[in-house]
Design an enzyme around this catalytic site. Structure first.
Site, PDB file in Angstrom:
ATOM      1  N   GLU A  74      29.114  37.608  41.167  1.00  0.00           N
ATOM      2  CA  GLU A  74      27.627  36.948  41.560  1.00  0.00           C
ATOM      3  C   GLU A  74      27.512  35.984  42.627  1.00  0.00           C
ATOM      4  O   GLU A  74      26.276  35.580  42.803  1.00  0.00           O
ATOM      5  CB  GLU A  74      27.353  36.050  40.010  1.00  0.00           C
ATOM      6  CG  GLU A  74      27.222  36.962  38.935  1.00  0.00           C
ATOM      7  CD  GLU A  74      26.174  37.930  38.671  1.00  0.00           C
ATOM      8  OE1 GLU A  74      25.249  37.696  39.780  1.00  0.00           O
ATOM      9  OE2 GLU A  74      25.846  38.669  38.008  1.00  0.00           O
ATOM     10  N   GLU A 105      49.118  42.100  31.137  1.00  0.00           N
ATOM     11  CA  GLU A 105      48.897  40.848  30.969  1.00  0.00           C
ATOM     12  C   GLU A 105      50.273  40.116  30.620  1.00  0.00           C
ATOM     13  O   GLU A 105      50.400  38.888  30.958  1.00  0.00           O
ATOM     14  CB  GLU A 105      48.053  40.254  29.902  1.00  0.00           C
ATOM     15  CG  GLU A 105      48.183  40.613  28.521  1.00  0.00           C
ATOM     16  CD  GLU A 105      47.618  39.975  27.575  1.00  0.00           C
ATOM     17  OE1 GLU A 105      47.834  38.940  26.609  1.00  0.00           O
ATOM     18  OE2 GLU A 105      46.332  40.155  27.486  1.00  0.00           O
TER      19      GLU A 105
END
Length: 291
Positions: A74, A105
Site C-alpha cells: 500500500e 514458517e
C-alpha cells in the site's frame, strides 16, 4: 490459551457470536495503546533509515507475513514510494499469500536465506512479525539481519517472545486469548495491522510524504487518484479545479511541485530547486522564503 467467554461458541446464535467478537475487538486498541512508546521508537529508526537511503523490510509467516506484504504494497500508491523502499517478505514466497506452504514458517534457514536474497544491509530496518513470538523463520530472518548490521524490530503478541533476542526494539501486542483458540487472524491480526499502519504512516509523515494530513506524494496512476491529486492541490492552495489541473500537468503530475509553484508563485524550475533544497518536503520549501 482458551478464552473463557467463548467456550460455548458453537452453541451461540450468529448475533451472539459477532457481539462477542466485537466485545473482544474492543481490547485490541488498548493493547496497541500500551506499546505506543515502542512503536514510536521504531518509527524514529525507520524514518531515519528512509531519509538516509535505507529500506524497510517486513518478514513473517502465515497471517503475519500476509499483513506485512499488504502494508508494504500500500505504500507506493499512498506515499509514492519506490516498491523497493518498503518490502514485505512472506515465508514460502508469493504462493504463500493465498495457500499455506508446508513447513515454511518452521525453517530458520529459510528466514536467513530470504534476508540474504533481499540484499538486507546496514542502513536498512527489518521488522520480524510473529504473533506467537517464536516462529523459526522470523527468528532466522532477524538473526541474519542483525548479522548484516541492519536495525531490527520484533513485533509479536506475547511478552518475552523468542524473536526479541537481540532486537533493537521489541513490540508486544498482548491482546489476550482469541475467540477461536489460537486463530491469530483475529485480535492478533487486527493489532498487528494497526501497528504496521502506524509504522509506515508515521514514518512517511516524518520524511515529508504528507503535508498537513494530505497525501501529497500520491501517485496519480488511475482516474480516482488523478482526481484526488487535483482535490489536494485545490485544498492546499485554494485554486479552482481548472487551475489545479493545469498546474499539475505543468508539474508533470508532481503534486508537491504543483503546490510549491502555486504557494510561492515560482516557475517550475525554481520551485523544483526550492523543493530539492528542502529535502523534498513541502512545508519547508514553502517557508524557505527568499533563501
Amino acid at each position: 490459551m482458551r478464552n473463557a467467554a467463548s467456550e460455548q461458541l458453537d452453541q451461540m446464535s450468529a448475533l451472539e457470536i459477532v457481539t462477542l467478537m466485537n466485545e473482544e475487538d474492543q481490547k485490541v486498541a488498548q493493547a496497541v495503546k500500551k506499546v505506543l512508546p515502542e512503536i514510536a521508537q521504531a518509527v524514529d529508526l525507520i524514518a531515519d533509515a528512509l531519509e538516509s537511503g535505507g529500506r524497510l523490510f517486513y518478514f513473517g509467516a502465515g497471517t503475519s507475513g500476509r499483513l506485512g506484504v499488504l502494508d508494504a504494497a500500500e505504500c507506493p500508491p499512498t506515499f509514492g514510494t519506490d516498491p523497493a523502499q518498503v518490502q514485505g517478505i512472506i515465508a514460502g514466497g508469493k504462493a504463500a499469500m493465498t495457500v499455506a506452504v508446508e513447513g515454511a514458517e518452521d525453517s530458520l534457514t529459510m528466514g536467513q536465506e530470504d534476508v540474504r536474497a533481499s540484499g538486507v544491509q546496514a542502513g536498512d530496518v527489518v521488522v520480524g512479525i510473529a504473533a506467537s513470538g517464536r516462529t523459526p523463520y522470523v527468528i532466522g530472518a532477524l538473526a541474519e539481519a542483525k548479522a548484516r548490521q541492519a536495525v531490527t524490530v520484533s513485533l509479536s503478541c506475547n511478552p518475552g517472545a523468542d524473536i526479541d533476542q537481540g532486537a533493537d526494539v521489541c513490540i508486544h501486542l498482548v491482546v489476550g486469548p482469541e475467540v477461536v483458540t489460537g486463530s491469530t487472524r483475529l485480535k492478533a491480526g487486527t493489532a498487528t495491522k494497526m501497528a504496521l499502519n502506524m509504522l509506515t504512516t508515521a514514518s512517511m509523515v516524518r520524511v515529508g510524504k504528507v503535508y498537513g494530513n494530505l497525501m501529497v506524494n500520491v501517485q496519480a496512476t488511475n482516474r480516482k487518484l488523478r482526481e484526488r491529486a487535483k482535490q489536494i492541490v485545490m485544498e492546499v492552495t485554494d485554486v479552482s479545479y481548472e487551475v489545479a489541473e493545469q498546474v499539475i500537468a505543468e508539474a508533470d503530475g508532481d503534486v508537491k511541485l504543483a503546490i510549491v509553484m502555486l504557494k510561492t508563485g515560482l516557475p517550475k524550475a525554481e520551485a523544483a530547486q526550492r523543493l530539492q533544497r528542502a529535502g523534498n518536503k513541502v512545508r519547508p520549501a514553502i517557508e524557505a522564503g527568499g533563501e
